[in-house]
Scaffold this motif. Structure first.
Motif, PDB file in Angstrom:
ATOM      1  N   GLU A 205       6.888  44.838  -5.976  1.00 31.52           N
ATOM      2  CA  GLU A 205       5.902  45.207  -5.109  1.00 31.52           C
ATOM      3  C   GLU A 205       4.688  44.787  -5.934  1.00 31.52           C
ATOM      4  O   GLU A 205       4.578  44.768  -7.246  1.00 31.52           O
ATOM      5  N   ASN A 207       0.027  43.330  -5.732  1.00 34.63           N
ATOM      6  CA  ASN A 207      -1.049  42.620  -5.183  1.00 34.63           C
ATOM      7  C   ASN A 207      -1.162  41.323  -5.394  1.00 34.63           C
ATOM      8  O   ASN A 207      -0.873  40.874  -6.557  1.00 34.63           O
ATOM      9  N   LEU A 208      -1.466  40.336  -4.396  1.00 33.21           N
ATOM     10  CA  LEU A 208      -1.402  38.885  -4.557  1.00 33.21           C
ATOM     11  C   LEU A 208      -2.760  38.484  -5.212  1.00 33.21           C
ATOM     12  O   LEU A 208      -3.347  37.169  -5.187  1.00 33.21           O
ATOM     13  N   ASN A 211      -3.939  40.664  -0.695  1.00 32.31           N
ATOM     14  CA  ASN A 211      -3.151  41.405   0.016  1.00 32.31           C
ATOM     15  C   ASN A 211      -1.981  41.853  -0.960  1.00 32.31           C
ATOM     16  O   ASN A 211      -1.704  41.454  -1.719  1.00 32.31           O
ATOM     17  N   SER A 212      -1.565  43.194  -0.496  1.00 25.96           N
ATOM     18  CA  SER A 212      -0.550  43.886  -1.048  1.00 25.96           C
ATOM     19  C   SER A 212       0.698  43.404  -0.512  1.00 25.96           C
ATOM     20  O   SER A 212       0.921  42.818   0.402  1.00 25.96           O
ATOM     21  N   PHE A 213       1.922  43.281  -1.308  1.00 28.38           N
ATOM     22  CA  PHE A 213       3.227  42.943  -0.892  1.00 28.38           C
ATOM     23  C   PHE A 213       4.144  43.687  -1.463  1.00 28.38           C
ATOM     24  O   PHE A 213       4.357  44.174  -2.144  1.00 28.38           O
ATOM     25  N   HIS A 214       5.385  43.341  -0.883  1.00 30.67           N
ATOM     26  CA  HIS A 214       6.460  43.918  -1.261  1.00 30.67           C
ATOM     27  C   HIS A 214       7.844  43.093  -0.842  1.00 30.67           C
ATOM     28  O   HIS A 214       7.799  42.153  -0.075  1.00 30.67           O
ATOM     29  N   LEU A 229       8.996  37.385   0.774  1.00 37.88           N
ATOM     30  CA  LEU A 229       7.972  38.583   0.720  1.00 37.88           C
ATOM     31  C   LEU A 229       7.077  39.004   1.730  1.00 37.88           C
ATOM     32  O   LEU A 229       6.761  38.149   2.387  1.00 37.88           O
ATOM     33  N   SER A 231       3.877  40.799   3.283  1.00 37.31           N
ATOM     34  CA  SER A 231       2.625  41.197   2.839  1.00 37.31           C
ATOM     35  C   SER A 231       1.643  41.553   3.894  1.00 37.31           C
ATOM     36  O   SER A 231       1.705  41.428   5.065  1.00 37.31           O
ATOM     37  N   THR A 232       0.774  42.506   3.478  1.00 33.51           N
ATOM     38  CA  THR A 232      -0.679  42.642   4.504  1.00 33.51           C
ATOM     39  C   THR A 232      -1.162  41.320   4.858  1.00 33.51           C
ATOM     40  O   THR A 232      -1.157  40.425   4.311  1.00 33.51           O
ATOM     41  N   ARG A 233      -1.925  41.448   5.756  1.00 40.05           N
ATOM     42  CA  ARG A 233      -2.731  39.969   6.311  1.00 40.05           C
ATOM     43  C   ARG A 233      -4.107  40.144   6.304  1.00 40.05           C
ATOM     44  O   ARG A 233      -4.826  39.487   7.193  1.00 40.05           O
ATOM     45  N   GLU A 244      -3.923  33.960  -4.144  1.00 43.02           N
ATOM     46  CA  GLU A 244      -2.738  34.363  -3.529  1.00 43.02           C
ATOM     47  C   GLU A 244      -1.590  33.195  -3.051  1.00 43.02           C
ATOM     48  O   GLU A 244      -0.558  33.480  -3.393  1.00 43.02           O
TER      49      GLU A 244
END
Length: 283
Positions: A205, A207-208, A211-214, A229, A231-233, A244
């Motif tokens: 997990e 951050n790109l 956006n954060s990702f997991h 992965l 991620s938020t958008r 990113e």
């Protein structure tokens, strides 16, 4: 797969400039005071084992004046008689001979990256101190070892050992991007935004850059295999989005990785990769 450390032009320099960039020894931690051989609880030994230890340079004392070393300054001495390291800016390689408690530093090579003025001044002072014959003293202390290298003039370099950083459980801050044999810095304004953390259960997990990702990242030997992965958008400024997209191109499918103490390199398809670093130890 061979992994690159830092893709910089290297040139042979005079010993003074070379030595200014530090020394290395494979596995270290903490910080120490120059001229200090320990915290008083250990025993100073003659003929210490200096190779195979990562030594953080904590301070330098010249003419009675003590200067704290730049973050990331370290020394590693290999069994073949080569010292490598970083003083917080440039990397170096030097010839080193160890006889009992005597360390003799010879000529070598260094990178030529421009540094901040205070770091350059420290490197010049190290160049004068870390050269020729030095006397080494090692003391056991809580959490590791302390090493003091003393010149014939009485100047001294203080170093402390630090264990290597594990892949899992460490927050790795992305510091650069790689394409084949070329390494580049991050887009302006994104330097401290991207990071990733691997969990023991095969998760990842972070951050790109925007956006954060997991997701999943299976570890097998020197291989990391990333699953899709999530991620938020959010939409961000173009530099963050560029970063990113570059990171998503690396963290995909089967990759190889290598850890050099507090530095992590991940290389994916087509030679696309990233460099990351763990935060410096507090001590």
């Amino acid at each position: 797969m061979a992994m690159r450390k830092q893709r910089m032009a290297v040139s042979v320099l005079a010993l003074l400039t070379l030595a200014a960039c530090g020394t290395e020894s494979g596995s270290g931690a903490g910080s120490g005071d120059s001229g200090d051989s320990g915290d008083g609880s250990g025993t100073v030994r003659t003929g210490p084992s200096l190779s195979g230890v990562h030594w953080n340079v904590s301070s330098l004392t010249v003419g009675g004046k003590k200067t704290t070393a730049p973050a990331g300054a370290h020394v590693e001495i290999g069994p073949e008689g080569k010292a490598t390291g970083n003083l917080g800016c440039n990397r170096f390689t030097a010839e080193v001979r160890i006889e009992g408690d005597k360390v003799t530093v010879g000529p070598g090579t260094t990178t030529e990256m421009g540094c901040e003025e205070d770091v350059q001044q420290f490197e010049k002072a190290m160049g004068r101190a870390f050269s020729g014959e030095l006397k080494a003293a090692v003391a056991d202390r809580s959490g590791g070892k302390a090493l003091t290298l003393t010149t014939a003039q009485g100047d001294s370099i203080a170093l402390t050992s630090e264990p290597p950083v594990p892949l899992t459980g460490t927050t790795w801050k992305v510091t650069g991007l790689v394409s084949g044999s070329d390494a580049t810095s991050l887009p302006a304004g994104t330097e401290k935004k991207a990071h990733l953390t691997f969990g023991k259960g095969g998760s990842v997990e972070g951050n790109l850059g925007c956006n954060s990702f997991h997701g999943k990242a299976a570890v097998s030997g020197s291989t990391l295999t990333f699953g899709p992965l999530a991620s938020t958008r959010k939409m961000c400024a173009e530099p963050e989005m560029d970063l990113e997209r570059a990171l998503l191109g690396v963290l995909e499918g089967r990759t190889t990785y290598e850890i050099d103490h507090r530095s992590l390199s991940i290389e994916g398809k087509g030679g696309k990769g990233l460099d990351a670093a763990a935060p410096a130890a507090k001590g």
